[in-house]
Design a protein around this motif. Structure first.
Motif, PDB file in Angstrom:
ATOM      1  N   ALA A 203       0.838  -1.205   0.000  1.00 44.01           N
ATOM      2  CA  ALA A 203       0.000   0.000   0.000  1.00 44.01           C
ATOM      3  C   ALA A 203       0.872   1.254   0.000  1.00 44.01           C
ATOM      4  N   MET A 204       1.939   1.229   0.786  1.00 42.32           N
ATOM      5  CA  MET A 204       2.813   2.403   0.867  1.00 42.32           C
ATOM      6  C   MET A 204       3.496   2.673  -0.461  1.00 42.32           C
ATOM      7  N   LEU A 205       3.947   1.637  -1.158  1.00 40.31           N
ATOM      8  CA  LEU A 205       4.571   1.839  -2.463  1.00 40.31           C
ATOM      9  C   LEU A 205       3.572   2.392  -3.474  1.00 40.31           C
ATOM     10  N   LEU A 206       2.332   1.958  -3.374  1.00 35.19           N
ATOM     11  CA  LEU A 206       1.276   2.493  -4.237  1.00 35.19           C
ATOM     12  C   LEU A 206       1.095   3.989  -3.966  1.00 35.19           C
ATOM     13  N   PHE A 207       1.095   4.348  -2.689  1.00 38.53           N
ATOM     14  CA  PHE A 207       0.946   5.745  -2.269  1.00 38.53           C
ATOM     15  C   PHE A 207       2.134   6.581  -2.750  1.00 38.53           C
ATOM     16  N   LEU A 208       3.334   6.055  -2.573  1.00 41.23           N
ATOM     17  CA  LEU A 208       4.535   6.778  -2.987  1.00 41.23           C
ATOM     18  C   LEU A 208       4.584   6.974  -4.502  1.00 41.23           C
ATOM     19  N   THR A 209       4.027   6.021  -5.254  1.00 39.36           N
ATOM     20  CA  THR A 209       3.987   6.159  -6.720  1.00 39.36           C
ATOM     21  C   THR A 209       3.218   7.415  -7.112  1.00 39.36           C
ATOM     22  N   ALA A 210       2.075   7.622  -6.450  1.00 43.78           N
ATOM     23  CA  ALA A 210       1.289   8.827  -6.724  1.00 43.78           C
ATOM     24  C   ALA A 210       2.072  10.075  -6.335  1.00 43.78           C
ATOM     25  N   GLY A 211       2.753  10.008  -5.194  1.00 39.62           N
ATOM     26  CA  GLY A 211       3.549  11.159  -4.768  1.00 39.62           C
ATOM     27  C   GLY A 211       4.675  11.486  -5.730  1.00 39.62           C
ATOM     28  N   LEU A 212       5.317  10.470  -6.270  1.00 39.22           N
ATOM     29  CA  LEU A 212       6.370  10.686  -7.264  1.00 39.22           C
ATOM     30  C   LEU A 212       5.799  11.327  -8.530  1.00 39.22           C
ATOM     31  N   GLY A 213       4.590  10.902  -8.907  1.00 41.77           N
ATOM     32  CA  GLY A 213       3.937  11.494 -10.070  1.00 41.77           C
ATOM     33  C   GLY A 213       3.694  12.980  -9.888  1.00 41.77           C
ATOM     34  N   GLN A 214       3.324  13.374  -8.667  1.00 39.77           N
ATOM     35  CA  GLN A 214       3.098  14.796  -8.389  1.00 39.77           C
ATOM     36  C   GLN A 214       4.399  15.590  -8.445  1.00 39.77           C
ATOM     37  N   LEU A 215       5.461  15.054  -7.859  1.00 32.59           N
ATOM     38  CA  LEU A 215       6.766  15.731  -7.908  1.00 32.59           C
ATOM     39  C   LEU A 215       7.275  15.836  -9.339  1.00 32.59           C
ATOM     40  N   LEU A 216       7.083  14.781 -10.120  1.00 29.67           N
ATOM     41  CA  LEU A 216       7.565  14.772 -11.494  1.00 29.67           C
ATOM     42  C   LEU A 216       6.830  15.807 -12.335  1.00 29.67           C
ATOM     43  N   GLN A 217       5.530  15.933 -12.108  1.00 29.68           N
ATOM     44  CA  GLN A 217       4.767  16.932 -12.871  1.00 29.68           C
ATOM     45  C   GLN A 217       5.313  18.331 -12.613  1.00 29.68           C
ATOM     46  N   THR A 218       5.633  18.634 -11.360  1.00 31.06           N
ATOM     47  CA  THR A 218       6.198  19.937 -11.019  1.00 31.06           C
ATOM     48  C   THR A 218       7.530  20.147 -11.729  1.00 31.06           C
ATOM     49  N   TYR A 219       8.371  19.114 -11.726  1.00 36.05           N
ATOM     50  CA  TYR A 219       9.673  19.224 -12.375  1.00 36.05           C
ATOM     51  C   TYR A 219       9.520  19.442 -13.881  1.00 36.05           C
ATOM     52  N   LEU A 220       8.612  18.707 -14.509  1.00 39.87           N
ATOM     53  CA  LEU A 220       8.422  18.828 -15.959  1.00 39.87           C
ATOM     54  C   LEU A 220       7.895  20.203 -16.337  1.00 39.87           C
ATOM     55  N   LEU A 221       7.022  20.765 -15.511  1.00 39.91           N
ATOM     56  CA  LEU A 221       6.488  22.109 -15.774  1.00 39.91           C
ATOM     57  C   LEU A 221       7.587  23.159 -15.632  1.00 39.91           C
ATOM     58  N   GLN A 222       8.450  22.976 -14.651  1.00 40.75           N
ATOM     59  CA  GLN A 222       9.526  23.943 -14.422  1.00 40.75           C
ATOM     60  C   GLN A 222      10.576  23.890 -15.516  1.00 40.75           C
ATOM     61  N   THR A 223      10.905  22.697 -15.962  1.00 36.88           N
ATOM     62  CA  THR A 223      11.985  22.536 -16.945  1.00 36.88           C
ATOM     63  C   THR A 223      11.492  22.496 -18.383  1.00 36.88           C
ATOM     64  N   LYS A 224      10.156  22.387 -18.540  1.00 34.53           N
ATOM     65  CA  LYS A 224       9.555  22.262 -19.871  1.00 34.53           C
ATOM     66  C   LYS A 224      10.079  21.024 -20.620  1.00 34.53           C
ATOM     67  N   CYS A 225      10.455  19.994 -19.866  1.00 33.23           N
ATOM     68  CA  CYS A 225      10.879  18.724 -20.458  1.00 33.23           C
ATOM     69  C   CYS A 225       9.657  17.842 -20.735  1.00 33.23           C
ATOM     70  N   ILE A 226       9.834  16.862 -21.591  1.00 38.99           N
ATOM     71  CA  ILE A 226       8.773  15.890 -21.880  1.00 38.99           C
ATOM     72  C   ILE A 226       9.302  14.504 -21.540  1.00 38.99           C
ATOM     73  N   LEU A 227       8.555  13.771 -20.730  1.00 44.04           N
ATOM     74  CA  LEU A 227       8.961  12.416 -20.364  1.00 44.04           C
ATOM     75  C   LEU A 227       8.661  11.467 -21.519  1.00 44.04           C
ATOM     76  N   VAL A 228       9.699  10.803 -22.000  1.00 42.95           N
ATOM     77  CA  VAL A 228       9.555   9.851 -23.104  1.00 42.95           C
ATOM     78  C   VAL A 228       9.747   8.442 -22.557  1.00 42.95           C
TER      79      VAL A 228
END
Length: 686
Positions: A203-228
């Protein structure tokens, strides 16, 4: 009592304590609102505060961190249980997209609602492999070469830049470090039984996956990178993986009927699982779940469940036969990554003593087939490497081929039978099991460099055999062109080949050398097929053998390249000739090419026969002292340079057909000198 019955856990006491008890020591009730905001964002600062550090060097204190995170994991697990599927999808599904496999995380949520231990363990294995692939994609936003091992990936500077070092330390508490919970490795290597993996960690790994997705979205918006996302690995040439009659049931020696493992075979397999000494009783649920998954056409799930159990079963045999029962357990960190397939199938133990497991596998009926199958399907670089690719997230689980699962299940059945009591004779002789055992006995490596070279040689010869069918202008046209020379030189080269063949003929099967026409009677596909049918030991190939094979394979590859270029050029130029679109110089060049083909065909066929004869005698390389071995390699590399130059000269860009004669003359002279000095491997056999 058999060891497989008496073993209650494969986790050593320290590892068992860390996974099964440490995270339950703190009885505090943790409020989910501390780490989850009202708008559904993971409060990472509150999570990272639970990671403790050693005073000495500020590295992670895994024991204290696991103890502190225990109540947090329990809170997350209860939180997910309180949600309906619809609520979960609305709140979290968006944040799983970065993994490129949202459906998997929704599936894990469903599993957590019922807490079936086997399904939780399976969910964790799939989740961690998906994590590794997705985190690798994130790594490539900044880095170039993604680390192969998860522990190196999690420790990388690149991921720390994207997510923050504190966040990466949280992840390493759960996976990637042998000092932490190390959930991925204890499951993928078959150490943990289903009941030993707490659902709250999933359950915790499932929760952390969502948290990583939120952090990654912030990083992609700041850097204007696209995840491939990197494309998945696709199994090609599935016919090469067909080994067992679960895929093909033999009706007669030459006629095969298409059929998969049927219900009767799987039912017998379920009985064998309960009785075989290959199966640790604590792992029985994994085996039964794997067979059920196969019946339900969940082929990736079946193989993911089965591969760690094959490793666990072989480890049981390894520790029993080598009298080192302590290695049945995950244990000390220095052993955790070492007691795996590589060690268990090695010729020697790490203390230089002979490994006795191969001898147990290698009774006369099984020969070396079991080991060759394992190396082929799991280890050889050109094989499917199923375990690596599944555990590292390289395969699309939804499109996992039935053919591959069929082979792994069938192989598992042969191991269950092989390591069963004598009173199970009836099972081994059953009409649906006996063909499997027979196939296992006859198995020969398909992905070892020896096997790949055999395949290359035969494919190249088939290509050269197409040359006589190629369209060409009438011979009188060739003779009409003034200034075209070389017929005499071509004849000289062919004569030189005949002389060398006469010298080497004594090392060839006599059945293939019955005509006065040396070239056409010897340099045949029939001879190559007979030579390639020779069994060559592929297990424990030492460095000199592998080094020699590398050069031989490169030579074969270049020969095939020359043949394909000749075919393409001949067809293209013929069309241009017939359409009268060739200029005068191009016509001359085309006719020179036709003249060169007369000697290039026997030259290439001769080289193929030569390297195949050397392959058949490859293990005689040990008869050479270090100096002679280096001289021999130098000779082979000279043949390689010749074939590489042929590729260049016969390319459409160069078209240096006359120059190929001089090249060939030098190469044949070199070969004749080596033959005269009896320095070839085939000549050491007598």
């Amino acid at each position: 009592m058999a060891l497989s019955d008496s073993v209650t856990t494969c986790l050593s006491p320290p590892v068992h304590y860390v996974i099964c008890r440490l995270g339950f020591e703190k009885k505090d009730t943790y409020d989910i609102s501390n780490i989850l905001s009202e708008n559904g964002e993971v409060c990472w600062q509150a999570v990272t505060e639970h990671v403790c550090y050693l005073e000495s060097d500020q590295s992670v204190d895994y024991i204290k961190s696991i103890r502190s995170l225990g109540p947090v994991c329990e809170s997350v697990n209860l939180h997910f249980k309180s949600l309906t599927k619809e609520q979960f999808v609305i709140q979290y599904a968006l944040w799983f997209r970065w993994t490129n496999y949202t459906e998997l995380f929704l599936e894990v949520f469903d599993v957590l609602q019922y807490t079936r231990s086997t399904e939780v363990a399976l969910g964790l294995m799939k989740l961690t492999s998906c994590w590794e692939r997705a985190l690798g994609d994130v790594y490539l936003l900044i880095g170039k070469d993604c680390p192969f091992l998860l522990r190196d990936l999690l420790a990388s500077e690149q991921l720390a830049i994207v997510f923050g070092q504190a966040v990466m330390n949280v992840l390493r508490v759960f996976i990637g470090s042998p000092y932490g919970l190390n959930l991925r490795n204890v499951l993928w290597h078959g150490f943990a039984s289903p009941q030993e993996i707490p659902a709250k960690y999933c359950a915790m790994l499932l929760f952390l996956t969502a948290g990583l997705g939120q952090l990654l979205q912030t990083y992609l918006l700041q850097t204007k990178c696209i995840l491939v996302h990197r494309p998945y690995v696709i199994f090609v040439s599935l016919e090469e993986l067909d080994v067992f009659p679960g895929k093909y049931l033999t009706i007669s020696k030459f006629l095969l009927r298409y059929i998969y493992l049927n219900h009767e075979t799987l039912s017998i397999a379920e009985e064998l699982v309960k009785l075989s000494s290959f199966v640790l009783k604590t792992m029985l649920p994994f085996w039964m779940a794997a067979l059920t998954a196969f019946k339900q056409s969940r082929y990736a799930d079946c193989v993911i469940l089965l591969l760690p159990q094959l490793e666990a079963g072989l480890r049981l045999l390894f520790t029993t036969t080598n009298k080192c029962p302590n290695r049945l357990l995950t244990a000390e960190v220095k052993f955790l990554f070492k007691v795996n397939y590589d060690l268990m199938l090695a010729k020697h133990l790490d203390n230089e003593e002979v490994n006795k497991l191969p001898a147990v596998l290698e009774e006369p009926a099984m020969a070396s087939a079991l080991k060759e199958f394992l190396w082929d399907f799991l280890n050889h670089q050109e094989g499917p490497r199923i375990r690596d690719r599944l555990s590292h997230g390289e395969i699309n689980l939804e499109a996992f081929p039935r053919e591959v699962a069929n082979q792994i299940v069938a192989f598992a059945i042969t191991l269950l039978c092989r390591f069963s009591d004598e009173d199970m004779f009836a099972f081994k002789e059953h009409m649906v099991i006996k063909p499997l055992m027979n196939c296992a006995t006859c198995y020969r490596s398909r992905f070892h460099p020896v096997s790949r070279l055999k395949k290359q040689v035969l494919e190249c010869m088939k290509s050269i055999h197409l040359w006589p069918e190629l369209p060409t202008v009438p011979e009188e046209h060739v003779q009409m062109i003034k200034g075209l020379e070389g017929n005499g030189e071509a004849s000289t080269l062919i004569l030189m080949i005949s002389e060398i063949i006469s010298q080497l003929q004594q090392y060839m099967p006599q059945s293939c050398c019955s005509s006065d026409d040396t070239i056409n009677s010897v340099l045949t596909e029939r001879l190559l097929i007979e030579l390639c049918d020779t069994h060559i030991c592929t297990l424990y190939s030492p460095r000199p053998v592998l080094e020699t094979l590398v050069v031989l394979r490169k030579i074969s590859t270049q020969c095939h390249h020359v043949s394909e270029q000749v075919i393409a050029s001949t067809e293209s130029r013929y069309k241009q000739w017939m359409n009268k679109t060739l200029r005068s110089r191009q016509r001359h060049n085309y006719l020179r090419m036709l003249n060169s083909i007369k000697f290039l065909s026997p030259v290439l066929r001769f080289i193929l026969v030569l390297i195949t004869l050397e392959l058949v005698n490859i293990h005689l390389v040990f008869k050479k002292n270090p100096f002679d071995y280096q001289q021999y390699l130098k000779f082979l590399k000279s043949i390689l340079r010749y074939t590489e130059n042929l590729v260049t000269y016969t390319s459409p860009e160069k078209n240096k057909w006359d120059e190929t004669m001089e090249l060939t003359n030098k190469a044949l002279t070199k070969i004749r000198k080596i033959s005269d000095r009896k320095l070839m491997l085939m000549q050491l056999a007598t």
